[in-house]
Write an enzyme that holds these catalytic residues in place. Structure first.
Site, short mmCIF file in Angstrom:
data_model
loop_
_atom_site.label_atom_id
_atom_site.label_comp_id
_atom_site.label_asym_id
_atom_site.label_seq_id
_atom_site.Cartn_x
_atom_site.Cartn_y
_atom_site.Cartn_z
N ASN A 7 31.66 24.08 19.99
CA ASN A 7 31.30 25.33 21.15
C ASN A 7 30.24 26.21 20.31
OD1 ASN A 7 31.10 27.12 22.90
ND2 ASN A 7 33.38 27.66 23.15
N ARG A 88 30.94 21.75 23.76
CA ARG A 88 31.20 22.14 25.09
C ARG A 88 29.83 22.71 25.55
NH1 ARG A 88 32.25 28.65 26.20
NH2 ARG A 88 32.76 28.24 28.44
N HIS A 177 35.47 27.23 33.57
CA HIS A 177 36.63 27.08 32.77
C HIS A 177 37.28 25.73 33.37
CE1 HIS A 177 37.45 31.83 32.86
NE2 HIS A 177 36.88 31.48 31.86
N GLY A 207 37.63 36.15 30.41
CA GLY A 207 37.12 35.94 31.83
C GLY A 207 38.33 35.30 32.30
N ARG A 236 34.08 42.12 33.50
CA ARG A 236 33.39 41.65 34.81
C ARG A 236 33.95 42.05 36.06
NH1 ARG A 236 33.37 35.51 33.18
NH2 ARG A 236 32.12 35.82 31.21
N ASP A 278 40.51 45.03 26.83
CA ASP A 278 41.66 44.20 26.39
C ASP A 278 43.16 44.68 26.88
OD1 ASP A 278 43.88 43.29 24.26
OD2 ASP A 278 41.99 42.42 23.32
N GLU A 329 49.00 33.50 28.73
CA GLU A 329 49.95 33.06 27.73
C GLU A 329 50.99 34.14 27.01
OE1 GLU A 329 47.84 30.38 25.09
OE2 GLU A 329 46.66 29.63 26.70
N GLU A 379 41.32 24.14 25.25
CA GLU A 379 39.85 23.56 25.63
C GLU A 379 39.37 22.43 24.52
OE1 GLU A 379 37.61 26.82 28.01
OE2 GLU A 379 39.18 27.66 26.77
P1 AMP Z 1 41.07 34.77 26.09
O1 AMP Z 1 39.63 34.98 26.51
O2 AMP Z 1 41.76 33.55 26.54
O3 AMP Z 1 40.84 34.33 24.37
O4 AMP Z 1 41.88 35.80 26.12
C1 AMP Z 1 41.85 37.28 25.38
C2 AMP Z 1 42.43 37.93 26.10
O5 AMP Z 1 43.74 37.90 26.31
C3 AMP Z 1 42.26 39.66 25.18
O6 AMP Z 1 41.24 40.17 25.72
C4 AMP Z 1 43.47 40.31 25.87
O7 AMP Z 1 43.29 41.20 27.02
C5 AMP Z 1 44.44 39.19 25.98
N1 AMP Z 1 45.64 39.17 25.17
C6 AMP Z 1 45.76 38.54 24.10
N2 AMP Z 1 47.04 38.68 23.41
C7 AMP Z 1 47.57 39.41 24.09
C8 AMP Z 1 49.03 40.03 24.01
N3 AMP Z 1 49.65 39.73 23.05
N4 AMP Z 1 49.13 40.79 25.11
C9 AMP Z 1 48.40 41.15 26.13
N5 AMP Z 1 47.40 40.48 26.11
C10 AMP Z 1 46.89 39.67 25.30
#
Ligand code: AMP
Length: 393
Positions: A7, A88, A177, A207, A236, A278, A329, A379
């Site tokens: 990626n 990717r 996605h 995202g 976003r 986050d 997740e 992915e």
């Molecule tokens: P991704 O783009 O799939 O890597 O997701 C990242 C986002 O997942 C982060 O910005 C968090 O908002 C959320 N995230 C990751 N771990 C946790 C957790 N243990 N509890 C709540 N949100 C989480």
């Protein structure tokens, strides 16, 4: 067989080496700040993580450092062990409906879609170029974020705008996605053993997008012409009234590009909470009673819930709802908030089952009309599997 999944971003390059068909991860890592000062890379192998600073002026240099480290760190005994490279690629327009073996002609065709994804596609192609130089003769495969969604019909991919916007300029819903939606759909389909499965897959990370899938075919997905559309996300806005753009440009005396940047980078969870994009920070703020953080989580959950309800209607009742990606997740609170807003569909949560992170698990109550599963996405593995399959074709 060892396949490497890549990626490449504008200043980064992430890789994972898989052993297939076993699906074992051999090594992974990231090259960061490529072309900038303080560039460095990390490689994870055998349970250890090494981090090194290095001058990395280009993607080509990153790949040659990687090739050297794979041998020096005894990850491979010879580069000949790499039998395929999967890349990717964000945008393949409506032309690339499946993953494809890359050659000069195909690369030129992909480059035609660079204007639809100017931040991503040219960078993805830099990665391709670097690996073609480093591993000539090894099959290189392009795996597009848009491909899986190309089964949508005009009813679902057209916007109700002058038809020539679509005909002349390609303005339509493409969806993104796709690699993740395809991966979790296949995982849950194999697990449930139902060939004609109707699923609503919710990829909610930084995202986010929701997709309605019937018998392996995407009916509709929430992202659109660009990844700015659909759900509220980390930074976003998702869907808004398009008239806001002209209004806010006039009020603030900013350009359309500046306003669009605010919709991409300063909106969503960050814009509403004022705390962070986050959800971990949002959850901490909620625990302290921060009202805007509570509002941000409620709004986010509402948008996801409304898409689930809409897509359940489109599918004429889904067999399963899937949560995946960072929030899907890991955030039991967000899952709970979303499920509480689709009560009209008869969906319930098993709070005890939901009290976990990152597991493939059913989290709905026994009485739930639609089962809800958490399915961790991968992915990188999906990219490697497509590469493996094309190599063996
Ligand atoms: P991704 O783009 O799939 O890597 O997701 C990242 C986002 O997942 C982060 O910005 C968090 O908002 C959320 N995230 C990751 N771990 C946790 C957790 N243990 N509890 C709540 N949100 C989480």
């Amino acid at each position: 067989m060892k396949i490497i999944s890549i990626n490449a971003g504008s200043s980064s390059l992430k890789f994972t080496i898989f052993e297939l068909p076993e699906r074992d991860t051999i090594a992974s890592g990231t090259f960061e700040k490529i072309g900038l000062e303080d560039s460095f890379y990390t490689i994870k192998f055998n349970g250890e993580k090494v981090k090194k600073e290095a001058s990395i002026p280009s993607h080509t240099e990153a790949v040659s450092i990687l090739m050297k480290e794979l041998i020096d760190m005894h990850i491979l005994s010879s580069l000949n062990e790499i039998e395929g490279v999967g890349h990717r690629i964000v945008h393949g327009g409506d032309e690339f409906t499946e993953s494809v073996v890359l050659n000069e002609d195909i690369i030129k065709k992909i480059a035609q879609y660079n204007e639809y994804a100017p931040l991503h596609n040219p960078a993805n192609l830099l990665g391709v170029e670097a690996f073609m130089k480093a591993l000539p003769g090894v099959i290189q495969v392009g795996v597009f974020d848009t491909s899986f969604h190309q089964t949508m019909t005009k009813e679902h991919y057209l916007y109700p705008v002058p038809y020539e916007w679509y005909e002349k300029y390609g303005v339509r819903r493409y969806g993104f996605h796709g690699t993740s939606h395809k991966y979790v759909y296949n995982e849950i389909k194999n697990y449930l053993g139902k060939e004609n499965l109707k699923a609503i897959t919710c990829h909610i990370g930084n995202g986010g997008s929701v997709t309605a899938i019937d018998s392996g075919k995407v009916i509709e997905t929430s992202m659109g012409f660009t990844p700015l559309a659909g759900l509220m996300m980390g930074t976003r806005s998702g869907d808004i009234d398009p008239s806001i753009l002209e209004f806010i440009c006039n009020k603030k005396g900013i350009t359309i590009a500046e306003a669009t940047n605010e919709l991409n980078k300063k909106s969503g969870l960050l814009g509403i909470s004022g705390v962070s994009s986050d959800s971990r920070d949002i959850e901490d703020a909620i625990a302290q009673g921060n009202e805007r953080a509570i509002l941000a989580q409620d709004m986010y959950a509402s948008k996801v819930a409304n898409y689930i309800a809409m897509y359940n209607n489109m599918l004429d009742n889904a067999d399963v709802i899937v949560f995946t990606a960072g929030l899907g997740e890991n955030s039991k609170d967000m899952r709970k908030a979303i499920v509480s807003k689709i009560h009209s569909l008869g969906v319930t949560l098993d709070e005890e089952a939901n009290d976990m992170r990152g597991e493939f698990k059913c989290v709905s109550g026994k009485d739930s009309k639609i089962p809800v599963y958490v399915v961790p996405t991968n992915e990188e593995l999906m990219i490697a599997l497509d590469t493996f399959n094309l190599k063996n074709k």
